[in-house]
Design a protein around this motif. Structure first.
Motif, short mmCIF file in Angstrom:
data_model
loop_
_atom_site.label_atom_id
_atom_site.label_comp_id
_atom_site.label_asym_id
_atom_site.label_seq_id
_atom_site.Cartn_x
_atom_site.Cartn_y
_atom_site.Cartn_z
N ASP A 159 0.83 -1.21 0.00
CA ASP A 159 0.00 0.00 0.00
C ASP A 159 0.86 1.26 0.00
O ASP A 159 0.56 2.25 -0.69
N VAL A 160 1.95 1.22 0.75
CA VAL A 160 2.86 2.36 0.78
C VAL A 160 3.62 2.48 -0.55
O VAL A 160 3.88 3.59 -1.02
N VAL A 165 4.53 5.74 -5.35
CA VAL A 165 4.48 5.86 -6.81
C VAL A 165 3.59 7.03 -7.20
O VAL A 165 3.95 7.86 -8.05
N GLU A 166 2.43 7.13 -6.56
CA GLU A 166 1.50 8.22 -6.87
C GLU A 166 2.14 9.57 -6.56
O GLU A 166 2.04 10.53 -7.37
N TYR A 167 2.82 9.67 -5.42
CA TYR A 167 3.48 10.93 -5.06
C TYR A 167 4.60 11.25 -6.06
O TYR A 167 4.78 12.40 -6.47
N GLY A 168 5.36 10.22 -6.45
CA GLY A 168 6.42 10.43 -7.41
C GLY A 168 5.91 10.97 -8.73
O GLY A 168 6.53 11.85 -9.34
N ARG A 169 4.77 10.46 -9.18
CA ARG A 169 4.19 10.93 -10.43
C ARG A 169 3.74 12.40 -10.31
O ARG A 169 3.77 13.15 -11.29
N GLU A 170 3.36 12.80 -9.13
CA GLU A 170 2.96 14.20 -8.93
C GLU A 170 4.17 15.12 -8.98
O GLU A 170 4.17 16.13 -9.69
N VAL A 171 5.21 14.79 -8.22
CA VAL A 171 6.33 15.72 -8.09
C VAL A 171 7.23 15.71 -9.31
O VAL A 171 7.92 16.70 -9.57
N PHE A 181 10.47 3.31 -11.92
CA PHE A 181 10.36 2.51 -10.70
C PHE A 181 10.71 1.05 -10.97
O PHE A 181 10.31 0.47 -11.99
N THR A 182 11.43 0.46 -10.01
CA THR A 182 11.77 -0.97 -10.04
C THR A 182 11.34 -1.59 -8.71
O THR A 182 11.36 -0.91 -7.67
N LEU A 183 10.96 -2.86 -8.74
CA LEU A 183 10.57 -3.55 -7.52
C LEU A 183 11.15 -4.95 -7.54
O LEU A 183 11.13 -5.63 -8.57
N THR A 184 11.67 -5.39 -6.40
CA THR A 184 12.19 -6.74 -6.23
C THR A 184 11.27 -7.51 -5.29
O THR A 184 10.92 -7.01 -4.21
N THR A 185 10.89 -8.72 -5.67
CA THR A 185 9.95 -9.49 -4.84
C THR A 185 10.29 -10.97 -4.84
O THR A 185 10.86 -11.50 -5.80
N ILE A 198 1.39 -3.66 -10.82
CA ILE A 198 2.83 -3.70 -11.10
C ILE A 198 3.08 -3.58 -12.60
O ILE A 198 3.94 -2.81 -13.04
N ASN A 199 2.33 -4.32 -13.38
CA ASN A 199 2.56 -4.30 -14.83
C ASN A 199 2.22 -2.95 -15.45
O ASN A 199 2.78 -2.58 -16.48
N GLU A 200 1.37 -2.21 -14.81
CA GLU A 200 1.01 -0.89 -15.33
C GLU A 200 1.97 0.20 -14.86
O GLU A 200 2.28 1.13 -15.62
N ASN A 201 2.50 0.07 -13.63
CA ASN A 201 3.21 1.19 -13.02
C ASN A 201 4.70 0.97 -12.74
O ASN A 201 5.42 1.95 -12.52
N ILE A 202 5.16 -0.26 -12.72
CA ILE A 202 6.55 -0.55 -12.37
C ILE A 202 7.33 -0.88 -13.65
O ILE A 202 7.00 -1.84 -14.35
N SER A 203 8.35 -0.09 -13.95
CA SER A 203 9.08 -0.23 -15.21
C SER A 203 9.87 -1.52 -15.29
O SER A 203 10.01 -2.12 -16.36
N ASN A 204 10.43 -1.94 -14.18
CA ASN A 204 11.22 -3.18 -14.17
C ASN A 204 10.92 -3.92 -12.88
O ASN A 204 10.83 -3.31 -11.81
#
Length: 441
Positions: A159-160, A165-171, A181-185, A198-204
């Motif tokens: 959730d965070v 991500v939303e805040y980053g898109r604003e600023v 944005f990248t995410l490791t899981t 993830i597929n919509e918003n995370i580049s890698n």
């Protein structure tokens, strides 16, 4: 500096300074072996008449002429590049430790099974905002920025992640930036809803899997392989952005080629299975005596890639035509100078692997403290300042290696971790051999 080696029937010469790679005939290779030692550090080829009486006669004369032509074109025995990395103190990449907790307990985890030995905690949205604000201020005029969501397991605090991500898109609009944005899981918490996000918003996205079921489950716990494999297939099937499967091999699976091939057989095309980095007293750590076996595995894997041509292996991907610029090859990864990590408490470190080393704590995003002395130390740590790197033929491919691993094993960021050096050199040789083989097709 010229590096010569034979692999899989290919005679290869790498001119280190120019980056030129040559596949040589047996005659050229034999001749160059004789010429290389006295001229390896920026000398010149002997004149033709000096080799005219050598065994081989006309054929060897022609070989010498071919080598001389390469030399005159600056593609063989070229002088070492007289350049110092310009210390960069503009930060363009940030690793957010969104979670110092993990729902798995991987036995080889460098991060103390997720908490970096500092207690389990999650990053708040407010700390994430402060971190992004810090990046906006410190990135100067750089337009393209990178933010990695890391852990522990970031999906435990998803959730965070979405709020940040939303805040980053604003600023980014305010500062004229573009954030990638990248995410490791570890994949255990993926579901249809967060896969779509993830597929919509995370580049890698980096998907953690160690290979065969027995290998994976021995490190991550029984049943983990089955839990995550279908999630990964579902995510990748829907994805049109970058991803790769990232595994770790230890002393328990030095036959890691089988793990890479297993992952490829599951339909994944972007794969990285990397050597574990643990203290030598660990039962899983790699040791000097393991190198021949590891080298043989890299060679075996290279042959499989040539034969199948159906997947990419991260450590064998070298761009000989439009690779990194000279400055990037000299300075390395940029940890501590261009790249920093931020913990759930807002503490700033040179990279994710330095978290927990208090002597390298650089500041905090809440107090806006930032130690530029440490930053400059890292900015000046590169192949032009590390003595051992200056005489290494592979220096422009590794950029001086990993400062965190250097510090872990030598208590200095500018003293190379030699085991990693040997592995890197072997991977480069295999990568160049693959290029030579595919160029013939």
């Amino acid at each position: 500096m010229v590096h010569l080696f034979s692999l899989n029937g290919y005679n290869i010469a790498l001119d280190s300074a120019s980056g030129a790679v040559h596949a040589l005939s047996d005659v050229c290779y034999t001749l160059l072996l004789r010429l290389n030692p006295p001229t390896a550090c920026g000398g010149s080829l002997p004149q033709r008449q000096q080799v005219g009486d050598c065994k081989g006669g006309k054929e060897e004369q022609e070989a010498h002429d071919e080598l001389m032509e390469l030399y005159n074109e600056g593609l063989l025995f070229s002088e070492d590049i007289n350049v110092a990395a310009i210390p960069n103190t503009i930060i363009k990449s940030m690793c957010l430790h969104i979670s110092h907790d993990c729902n798995l307990r991987c036995k080889y985890c460098f991060a103390g099974t997720g908490d970096f030995n500092h207690g389990r905690s999650l990053m708040s949205y407010e700390t994430g905002k402060k971190a992004i604000d810090f990046l906006m201020r410190k990135s100067g005029k750089i337009h393209n920025l990178e933010i990695d969501f890391f852990g522990g397991e970031p999906m435990m605090n998803f959730d965070v992640v979405k709020q940040i991500v939303e805040y980053g898109r604003e600023v980014e609009k305010v500062y004229n930036k573009n954030i990638r944005f990248t995410l490791t899981t570890n994949g255990t918490l993926l579901n249809d809803e967060n896969i779509d996000y993830i597929n919509e918003n995370i580049s890698n996205i980096v998907l953690s899997l160690d290979g065969r079921k027995t290998v994976n489950d021995s490190m991550r716990g029984n049943g983990t392989y089955d839990r995550i494999l279908n999630n990964y297939k579902k995510l990748v099937d829907k994805r049109d952005k970058d991803y790769y499967i990232r595994g770790t091999f230890t002393r328990n699976n030095l036959d890691f080629t089988d793990d890479v091939l297993h992952i490829a057989e599951q339909g994944f095309e972007q794969i990285s299975v990397e050597p574990v980095v643990l203290d030598y007293d660990s039962e899983y750590s790699l040791r000097k005596e393991d190198l021949p076996k590891i080298f043989a595995e890299y060679e075996k894997l290279a042959l499989e890639i040539i034969e199948k041509q159906s997947f990419n292996f991260f450590h064998f991907m070298i761009d000989l035509d439009a690779g990194p610029c000279l400055y990037k090859r000299v300075k390395g990864c940029g940890s501590g100078s261009e790249y920093v990590a931020v913990t759930p408490d807002g503490d700033i470190y040179p990279c994710h692997q330095f978290v927990g080393y208090n002597e390298y704590k650089m500041g905090n995003v809440w107090t806006d403290e930032f130690d530029t002395t440490i930053q400059k130390t890292f900015a000046n740590n590169n192949i032009t300042t590390i003595d051992e790197c200056s005489e290494c033929w592979a220096k422009y491919y590794c950029g001086g290696g990993c400062a965190a691993n250097n510090y872990k094993f030598n208590q200095k960021i500018n003293v190379p971790y030699h085991l990693a050096c040997e592995l890197e050199k072997k991977r480069v040789e295999c990568a160049l051999m693959i290029k030579a083989a595919l160029a013939e097709e």
